[in-house]
Design a protein around this motif. Structure first.
Motif, PDB file in Angstrom:
ATOM      1  N   ASP A   9       0.849  -1.277   0.131  1.00 52.53           N
ATOM      2  CA  ASP A   9       0.110  -0.105  -0.074  1.00 52.53           C
ATOM      3  C   ASP A   9       0.897   1.340   0.172  1.00 52.53           C
ATOM      4  O   ASP A   9       1.596   1.319   0.906  1.00 52.53           O
ATOM      5  N   MET A  12      -2.046   5.830  -1.267  1.00 55.35           N
ATOM      6  CA  MET A  12      -2.561   6.722  -2.287  1.00 55.35           C
ATOM      7  C   MET A  12      -3.891   7.015  -1.705  1.00 55.35           C
ATOM      8  O   MET A  12      -4.557   8.412  -2.262  1.00 55.35           O
ATOM      9  N   ARG A  13      -4.599   6.639  -0.743  1.00 50.91           N
ATOM     10  CA  ARG A  13      -6.048   6.931  -0.307  1.00 50.91           C
ATOM     11  C   ARG A  13      -5.767   8.545   0.041  1.00 50.91           C
ATOM     12  O   ARG A  13      -6.657   9.294   0.025  1.00 50.91           O
ATOM     13  N   ASP A  43       3.807   1.336  -5.324  1.00 44.54           N
ATOM     14  CA  ASP A  43       2.719   1.854  -6.091  1.00 44.54           C
ATOM     15  C   ASP A  43       2.284   0.638  -7.135  1.00 44.54           C
ATOM     16  O   ASP A  43       3.433   0.274  -8.006  1.00 44.54           O
ATOM     17  N   ILE A  44       1.124   0.091  -7.277  1.00 45.31           N
ATOM     18  CA  ILE A  44       1.056  -0.960  -8.142  1.00 45.31           C
ATOM     19  C   ILE A  44       0.894  -0.373  -9.700  1.00 45.31           C
ATOM     20  O   ILE A  44       0.903  -1.067 -10.528  1.00 45.31           O
ATOM     21  N   LEU A 108     -10.741  -7.908  -5.766  1.00 42.61           N
ATOM     22  CA  LEU A 108     -11.956  -7.171  -5.136  1.00 42.61           C
ATOM     23  C   LEU A 108     -12.432  -6.192  -6.379  1.00 42.61           C
ATOM     24  O   LEU A 108     -11.834  -5.126  -6.586  1.00 42.61           O
ATOM     25  N   SER A 109     -13.550  -6.547  -7.218  1.00 43.84           N
ATOM     26  CA  SER A 109     -14.058  -5.938  -8.227  1.00 43.84           C
ATOM     27  C   SER A 109     -15.283  -5.189  -7.491  1.00 43.84           C
ATOM     28  O   SER A 109     -15.182  -4.696  -6.295  1.00 43.84           O
ATOM     29  N   LYS A 159     -12.741  -0.254 -13.588  1.00 44.65           N
ATOM     30  CA  LYS A 159     -12.946  -1.430 -12.513  1.00 44.65           C
ATOM     31  C   LYS A 159     -13.474  -2.674 -13.534  1.00 44.65           C
ATOM     32  O   LYS A 159     -13.125  -3.737 -13.447  1.00 44.65           O
ATOM     33  N   LEU A 185     -18.706  -2.528   1.254  1.00 43.73           N
ATOM     34  CA  LEU A 185     -17.603  -3.209   2.098  1.00 43.73           C
ATOM     35  C   LEU A 185     -16.927  -2.034   3.100  1.00 43.73           C
ATOM     36  O   LEU A 185     -16.769  -1.062   2.886  1.00 43.73           O
ATOM     37  N   HIS A 190     -11.829   1.209   8.175  1.00 41.07           N
ATOM     38  CA  HIS A 190     -11.920   1.995   6.931  1.00 41.07           C
ATOM     39  C   HIS A 190     -11.760   3.646   7.243  1.00 41.07           C
ATOM     40  O   HIS A 190     -12.414   4.137   8.066  1.00 41.07           O
ATOM     41  N   HIS A 196     -16.222   8.149  -0.265  1.00 39.00           N
ATOM     42  CA  HIS A 196     -16.202   6.966  -0.491  1.00 39.00           C
ATOM     43  C   HIS A 196     -15.966   6.338   0.914  1.00 39.00           C
ATOM     44  O   HIS A 196     -15.548   6.737   1.830  1.00 39.00           O
TER      45      HIS A 196
HETATM   46  N1  LIG Z   1     -15.834  -0.193   0.278  1.00 38.28           N
HETATM   47  C1  LIG Z   1     -16.812  -0.505  -0.697  1.00 38.28           C
HETATM   48  O1  LIG Z   1     -18.019  -0.300  -0.378  1.00 38.28           O
HETATM   49  C2  LIG Z   1     -16.478  -1.124  -2.016  1.00 38.28           C
HETATM   50  C3  LIG Z   1     -17.659  -1.544  -2.444  1.00 38.28           C
HETATM   51  C4  LIG Z   1     -17.242  -2.426  -3.728  1.00 38.28           C
HETATM   52  C5  LIG Z   1     -16.201  -2.641  -4.018  1.00 38.28           C
HETATM   53  N2  LIG Z   1     -14.937  -2.220  -3.462  1.00 38.28           N
HETATM   54  C6  LIG Z   1     -13.644  -2.531  -3.906  1.00 38.28           C
HETATM   55  O2  LIG Z   1     -12.861  -2.882  -2.601  1.00 38.28           O
HETATM   56  C7  LIG Z   1     -11.469  -2.635  -2.837  1.00 38.28           C
HETATM   57  C8  LIG Z   1     -11.245  -2.228  -1.670  1.00 38.28           C
HETATM   58  O3  LIG Z   1     -11.862  -1.057  -1.377  1.00 38.28           O
HETATM   59  P1  LIG Z   1     -11.845  -0.085  -0.243  1.00 38.28           P
HETATM   60  O4  LIG Z   1     -13.178   0.352   0.214  1.00 38.28           O
HETATM   61  O5  LIG Z   1     -10.982  -0.946   1.219  1.00 38.28           O
HETATM   62  O6  LIG Z   1     -10.769   0.908  -0.381  1.00 38.28           O
HETATM   63  P2  LIG Z   1      -9.725   1.968   0.090  1.00 38.28           P
HETATM   64  O7  LIG Z   1      -9.483   3.184  -0.681  1.00 38.28           O
HETATM   65  O8  LIG Z   1     -10.113   2.026   1.515  1.00 38.28           O
HETATM   66  O9  LIG Z   1      -8.625   0.752   0.053  1.00 38.28           O
HETATM   67  C9  LIG Z   1      -7.712   0.877  -0.997  1.00 38.28           C
HETATM   68  C10 LIG Z   1      -6.465   0.820  -0.690  1.00 38.28           C
HETATM   69  O10 LIG Z   1      -5.551   0.991  -1.895  1.00 38.28           O
HETATM   70  C11 LIG Z   1      -4.521   1.740  -1.838  1.00 38.28           C
HETATM   71  N3  LIG Z   1      -3.739   2.217  -2.958  1.00 38.28           N
HETATM   72  C12 LIG Z   1      -4.592   2.890  -3.988  1.00 38.28           C
HETATM   73  N4  LIG Z   1      -3.535   3.114  -4.939  1.00 38.28           N
HETATM   74  C13 LIG Z   1      -2.637   2.421  -4.921  1.00 38.28           C
HETATM   75  C14 LIG Z   1      -1.643   2.322  -5.523  1.00 38.28           C
HETATM   76  N5  LIG Z   1      -1.504   2.921  -6.695  1.00 38.28           N
HETATM   77  N6  LIG Z   1      -0.505   1.389  -5.111  1.00 38.28           N
HETATM   78  C15 LIG Z   1      -0.949   0.722  -3.944  1.00 38.28           C
HETATM   79  N7  LIG Z   1      -1.761   0.970  -3.141  1.00 38.28           N
HETATM   80  C16 LIG Z   1      -2.845   1.684  -3.526  1.00 38.28           C
HETATM   81  C17 LIG Z   1      -5.028   2.837  -0.835  1.00 38.28           C
HETATM   82  O11 LIG Z   1      -3.790   3.854  -0.433  1.00 38.28           O
HETATM   83  C18 LIG Z   1      -5.928   2.081  -0.017  1.00 38.28           C
HETATM   84  O12 LIG Z   1      -5.187   1.876   1.355  1.00 38.28           O
HETATM   85  C19 LIG Z   1     -11.459  -1.720  -4.241  1.00 38.28           C
HETATM   86  O13 LIG Z   1     -11.026  -2.493  -5.398  1.00 38.28           O
HETATM   87  C20 LIG Z   1     -12.910  -1.341  -4.475  1.00 38.28           C
HETATM   88  O14 LIG Z   1     -13.126  -0.996  -5.662  1.00 38.28           O
HETATM   89  C21 LIG Z   1     -15.133  -1.451  -2.258  1.00 38.28           C
END
Ligand SMILES: NC(=O)c1ccc[n+]([C@@H]2O[C@H](COP(=O)([O-])OP(=O)(O)OC[C@H]3O[C@@H](n4cnc5c(N)ncnc54)[C@H](O)[C@@H]3O)[C@@H](O)[C@H]2O)c1
Length: 224
Positions: A9, A12-13, A43-44, A108-109, A159, A185, A190, A196
């Motif tokens: 991680d 990036m958030r 960074d992915i 995680l889509s 996505k 989720l 969180h 978001h």
């Molecule tokens: N939260 C929801 O309600 C929800 C719903 C449907 C799908 N999802 C999917 O679940 C997954 C996780 O969602 P979340 O809510 O935990 O999001 P989030 O933003 O809380 O977590 C994503 C993490 O990825 C990291 N990140 C972002 N870009 C990056 C990069 N380039 N390199 C490395 N790390 C990076 C961020 O710092 C963050 O910690 C995502 O794919 C999201 O699309 C979430």
């Protein structure tokens, strides 16, 4: 459970959502509490560093949850959105194919791959929420629902691209991939913000007595 976990991680958030999106407190807690947890700041989007990680470590399982997760943010920063969601996912898949083809890859889509197609379904208004009118959707929408011929938003499209590529690496290259189209989720760790993570944001707003803005559908729940 005794498994060694490497968390990738780059926070990036925080870049996307500002200080409220900062994931540092969670990272610090994990590092303090979990003996078997290591953190890697990659960074992915960086294809060569992702490849080097897969080459140098031996993983059994990848849970790919890194993403740009917001519709609104994607509209403001579409290039970052596509690079993180679509290209970042591709980088992980390709690194697995080359260096760890036996790995299990969970992606995680999101339910947003269905775009606004779901908005065409009939709804019944209840006292506190809306339900789908058709009984076959009583327990939600499954993967037989079409993803074409609808509006997705740039986020939904990036996505979708990732979702299809994960499926393709499974079907075409034979990787053990699985796609999970989640929705809502969340959890206490969180870093919820208005754009978001609405359940976490809602609870935080109540706990801190901030205001919470309800958008659309006369304030009634629509999603599952
Ligand atoms: N939260 C929801 O309600 C929800 C719903 C449907 C799908 N999802 C999917 O679940 C997954 C996780 O969602 P979340 O809510 O935990 O999001 P989030 O933003 O809380 O977590 C994503 C993490 O990825 C990291 N990140 C972002 N870009 C990056 C990069 N380039 N390199 C490395 N790390 C990076 C961020 O710092 C963050 O910690 C995502 O794919 C999201 O699309 C979430």
């Amino acid at each position: 459970m005794g498994m060694t976990v490497v968390g990738v991680d780059n926070n990036m958030r925080r870049d996307l959502f500002g200080p409220a999106g900062d994931t540092t407190p969670t990272l610090q807690r994990l590092l303090a509490d979990c003996r078997c947890f290591r953190h890697v700041d990659i960074d992915i989007r960086d294809r060569s560093r992702v490849a080097a990680l897969m080459q140098n470590e031996r993983f059994d399982l990848v849970v790919h949850a890194a993403a740009q997760p917001s519709h609104d943010l994607a509209a403001r920063r579409p290039a970052d959105d596509f690079d993180i969601n679509a290209v970042g996912t591709f980088n992980l898949l390709e690194a697995c194919r080359v260096h760890a083809p036996e790995i299990v890859f969970c992606h995680l889509s999101t339910n947003k791959v269905y775009g606004d197609g779901v908005n065409q379904l009939g709804l019944i208004e209840r006292t506190c929420r809306y339900d789908f009118a058709e009984p076959r959707y009583a327990n939600g929408i499954d993967e037989s629902f079409p993803i074409d011929r609808c509006l997705h938003s740039p986020f939904g499209a990036s996505k979708c691209a990732a979702d299809l590529m994960v499926q393709e690496y499974g079907r075409y290259f034979g990787l053990k991939t699985g796609v999970f189209r989640g929705g809502c989720l969340t959890g206490p760790d969180h870093a919820g913000v208005e754009l978001h993570g609405f359940l976490n944001h809602l609870v935080r707003s109540i706990a801190r007595t901030n205001s919470y803005t309800i958008i659309g559908y006369r304030g009634k729940q629509v999603r599952d």
